[in-house]
Design an enzyme around this catalytic site. Structure first.
Site, PDB file in Angstrom:
ATOM      1  N   SER A  85       0.894  -1.177   0.000  1.00  0.00           N
ATOM      2  CA  SER A  85       0.000   0.000   0.000  1.00  0.00           C
ATOM      3  C   SER A  85       0.918   1.209   0.000  1.00  0.00           C
ATOM      4  CB  SER A  85      -0.886   0.011   1.255  1.00  0.00           C
ATOM      5  OG  SER A  85      -1.682  -1.128   1.303  1.00  0.00           O
ATOM      6  N   LYS A 119      -6.305   3.048  -2.553  1.00  0.00           N
ATOM      7  CA  LYS A 119      -6.072   2.265  -1.323  1.00  0.00           C
ATOM      8  C   LYS A 119      -5.959   3.198  -0.099  1.00  0.00           C
ATOM      9  CE  LYS A 119      -4.982  -0.982   1.505  1.00  0.00           C
ATOM     10  NZ  LYS A 119      -5.919  -2.007   1.904  1.00  0.00           N
ATOM     11  N   LYS A 125       0.291   5.024   8.373  1.00  0.00           N
ATOM     12  CA  LYS A 125       0.979   5.335   7.109  1.00  0.00           C
ATOM     13  C   LYS A 125      -0.028   5.589   5.986  1.00  0.00           C
ATOM     14  CE  LYS A 125       1.707   1.805   4.840  1.00  0.00           C
ATOM     15  NZ  LYS A 125       1.068   0.955   3.867  1.00  0.00           N
TER      16      LYS A 125
END
Ligand code: NDP
Length: 303
Positions: free
Chosen positions: A102, A177, A246
């Site tokens: 990702s 994503k 993140k």
């Protein structure tokens, strides 16, 4: 397409079950992992299907048609490209690197440009569906990059992905994503706040969820994560909070780059940064609820 030679780099929580599906097909799968024992054990377990392990990223990539990477962040992928043991030392013209990390769009674009100079294709192809989806081979794969490159590697992605969606140019898979996971982060936090409020007002959280889950406030968090992981206090470790932090950070960065107002995404990024700092590297993403409990002086558990 002839039977492709596939290399898989990064046997982590989600990479391992993804690679397991590739191992079931009799194409020459090679695996590489930073902690080498994970790769050698994996290869031994799947030796009947011709799986081998490589000692360097270059050795894994050498002669491979498709190299799949699955690391925490895009910069991990970038850092494995160079040097005599790096992926670029092994990749041949005509091969494709599929990055299932990702990742972030800017780094993906940089990696793609470097590979293009050598005649190597690149797709950013993060996945959703979690460890359970990876185990079941039912992941959704969101792909950024050239559609002809995607068609070339589609049979490989179909080994672990049930739904493969072409999102657009390089970096768009990463962007989709990141935004999806920012929504997950919001749902987790907002449901925790809502249930903390109701618990403190004397409502059993199981009763509150019973209502919410047939009403308009429901989400995957309220329907699955809270009943299975929070009310039971099970909090299994499947997807690290550090990784969700993140992801929200990437979504916040993309929104800033697009210069669109995004107060909720920016706030969520700040909240998850703080929770990540407080709970550490190994905490699961659902454990953010414990942080909300601490802030609100409540415990969201079955009565
Ligand atoms: P993990 O932390 O479980 O595994 C990370 C893997 O990357 C390990 O194989 C680790 O090797 C390796 N690694 C870490 N840093 C480096 C580095 N600097 N150089 C080389 N190898 C490195 O992560 P996950 O498998 O959970 O996640 C991987 C990606 O998939 C992330 O981008 C995550 O956001 C995404 N993802 C995860 C999901 C999940 O449910 N877990 C769901 C959907 C997406 P080592 O064994 O040596 O530690």
């Amino acid at each position: 397409m002839h039977m492709p030679i596939v290399a898989f780099l990064g046997l982590g929580a989600i990479g391992t079950p993804m690679a397991r599906h590739l191992a079931r097909v009799d194409w020459g799968l090679r695996v590489w992992n930073r902690t080498a024992v994970r790769a050698s054990e994996f290869a031994t377990k799947h030796a009947a299907h011709g799986v081998t392990h490589a000692t360097t990223p270059a050795a894994a990539a050498r002669g491979a048609d498709v190299v799949i990477t699955c690391f925490p962040v895009s910069s991990d992928v970038e850092s494995l490209l160079d040097g005599p043991d790096g992926v670029l030392a092994g990749l041949a013209r005509g091969a494709t690197l599929v990055d299932c990390t990702s990742g972030d769009p800017a780094t993906s674009k940089r990696i793609a440009a470097r590979l293009a100079e050598r005649g190597v294709g690149y797709l950013d192809a993060p996945v959703s569906g979690g460890v359970l989806g990876a185990e079941g081979g039912t992941l959704t794969v969101m792909v950024g990059g050239d559609s002809a490159t995607l068609e070339k590697v589609r049979p490989v992605l179909e080994a672990f992905g049930k739904k493969i969606v072409h999102c657009g140019a390089i970096g768009t898979g990463d962007a989709v994503k990141a935004v999806n996971n920012a929504l997950l982060a919001m749902h987790l936090w907002s449901t925790a706040e809502g249930l903390a409020t109701l618990t403190s007002a004397g409502v059993d959280p199981a009763v509150a969820l019973d209502v919410i889950n047939t009403s308009s406030g429901r989400s995957n968090a309220s329907m699955n994560l809270f009943p299975e992981r929070v009310l039971t206090r099970a909090f299994p470790r499947t997807f690290r909070l550090a990784l969700l932090d993140k992801d929200v950070g990437i979504a916040a960065q993309v929104a800033r780059e697009q210069r669109i107002p995004s107060p909720l995404i920016q706030l969520t990024a700040e909240l998850y940064q703080a929770a990540h700092r407080a709970l550490g590297e190994e905490a699961d993403h659902v454990e953010v609820v414990k942080w909300v409990e601490q802030l609100t002086g409540t415990v969201i558990e079955k009565r």
